[in-house]
Scaffold this motif. Sequence first.
Motif, PDB file in Angstrom:
ATOM      1  N   ARG A 260       0.824  -1.208   0.000  1.00  0.00           N
ATOM      2  CA  ARG A 260       0.000   0.000   0.000  1.00  0.00           C
ATOM      3  C   ARG A 260       0.861   1.262   0.000  1.00  0.00           C
ATOM      4  O   ARG A 260       0.573   2.233  -0.703  1.00  0.00           O
ATOM      5  N   GLU A 261       1.925   1.260   0.793  1.00  0.00           N
ATOM      6  CA  GLU A 261       2.793   2.440   0.856  1.00  0.00           C
ATOM      7  C   GLU A 261       3.508   2.680  -0.462  1.00  0.00           C
ATOM      8  O   GLU A 261       3.633   3.820  -0.921  1.00  0.00           O
ATOM      9  N   THR A 263       2.417   1.813  -3.394  1.00  0.00           N
ATOM     10  CA  THR A 263       1.410   2.297  -4.346  1.00  0.00           C
ATOM     11  C   THR A 263       1.092   3.764  -4.095  1.00  0.00           C
ATOM     12  O   THR A 263       0.920   4.543  -5.043  1.00  0.00           O
ATOM     13  N   ARG A 264       1.026   4.175  -2.838  1.00  0.00           N
ATOM     14  CA  ARG A 264       0.756   5.583  -2.519  1.00  0.00           C
ATOM     15  C   ARG A 264       1.870   6.496  -3.037  1.00  0.00           C
ATOM     16  O   ARG A 264       1.612   7.536  -3.633  1.00  0.00           O
ATOM     17  N   ARG A 265       3.121   6.109  -2.800  1.00  0.00           N
ATOM     18  CA  ARG A 265       4.250   6.920  -3.280  1.00  0.00           C
ATOM     19  C   ARG A 265       4.254   6.999  -4.804  1.00  0.00           C
ATOM     20  O   ARG A 265       4.588   8.049  -5.381  1.00  0.00           O
ATOM     21  N   LEU A 268       1.688   9.579  -5.832  1.00  0.00           N
ATOM     22  CA  LEU A 268       2.162  10.947  -5.569  1.00  0.00           C
ATOM     23  C   LEU A 268       3.196  11.379  -6.602  1.00  0.00           C
ATOM     24  O   LEU A 268       3.195  12.518  -7.065  1.00  0.00           O
ATOM     25  N   HIS A 273      -3.702  11.666  -6.519  1.00  0.00           N
ATOM     26  CA  HIS A 273      -4.145  11.941  -5.158  1.00  0.00           C
ATOM     27  C   HIS A 273      -4.534  10.630  -4.486  1.00  0.00           C
ATOM     28  O   HIS A 273      -4.955   9.707  -5.121  1.00  0.00           O
TER      29      HIS A 273
END
Length: 273
Positions: A260-261, A263-265, A268, A273
């Motif tokens: 998840r982390e 994918t978030r980075r 960004l 968003h």
Amino acid sequence: MDIALLVLGIVVIVGIFAHGLRTIRRQGQAKMKTKAIKPMPKVKDDKGFDDDGIGEVRVVARKRQEPKMEQMDLNLAESAQAAPAAAPAAAAVAEEVPAQAAEPELPSLQAVAEDIEPEPAPQQEAPAPQQVLVLHVVAREEEPVEGAELLPLLLTLGLKFGEMDIFHRHLEPSGRGPVLFSLANMVNPGTFDLDNMEQFSTKGLALFMTLPNEGDAMKAFAMMLSAAQKLAEEFGCQVLDGDRNLVTQQTVQHYQGQIREFTRRQLLAAGGH
């Protein structure tokens, strides 16, 4: 006789003196035309003399004295000394002239070319950062994984032998599409000899997947974890994480958090968003 000559000489001298005075007066009047000399007031004496015996005052023009040769030489010497002294002063004045007074110089073509900044070369896109998630299937020392039994199970799990001489799980079970995860030999050199699988045995297997993943990363990890657990059950092995620690439920959650982390980075970095 001597007295007569003396008197005659005096008369001649007086006449010459009187003639000289008249000549000087005429020259003085010719030069001084602007102003006339006022006559002195007449004295009361009938003979024209005052009480001191001084007669009528007459103006006698003086001759302009020509400079002597010594004075001329001195003046020339002073002028010659003044000229070198004036030269530094003139140079100082020239230095005080502001630079703006000079005509501006036009820049050369070379200077103009140097001032033009070259266009920056297009930057190549940096390779996307990658992260690898690893699971180990480790056999017991007395019970290694045999190749003859391993190959049919791998085919059942949808893994296909391919690049780098290891097995891969593609998006489609038929072996098509992007790779979701791979399986290698845990023992060096990490490859398999497909023609000699019946004589092959190993102490363990390594399953790994890379992020970003061509498929759904969470689903790909779930498939890799399921394959590792089935292999462990079949051969009596343990499932360990990348640090060779026993995989627990917390380990699974930790891996899912990493996905998840990552994918978030990635979102960004892409401006999402």
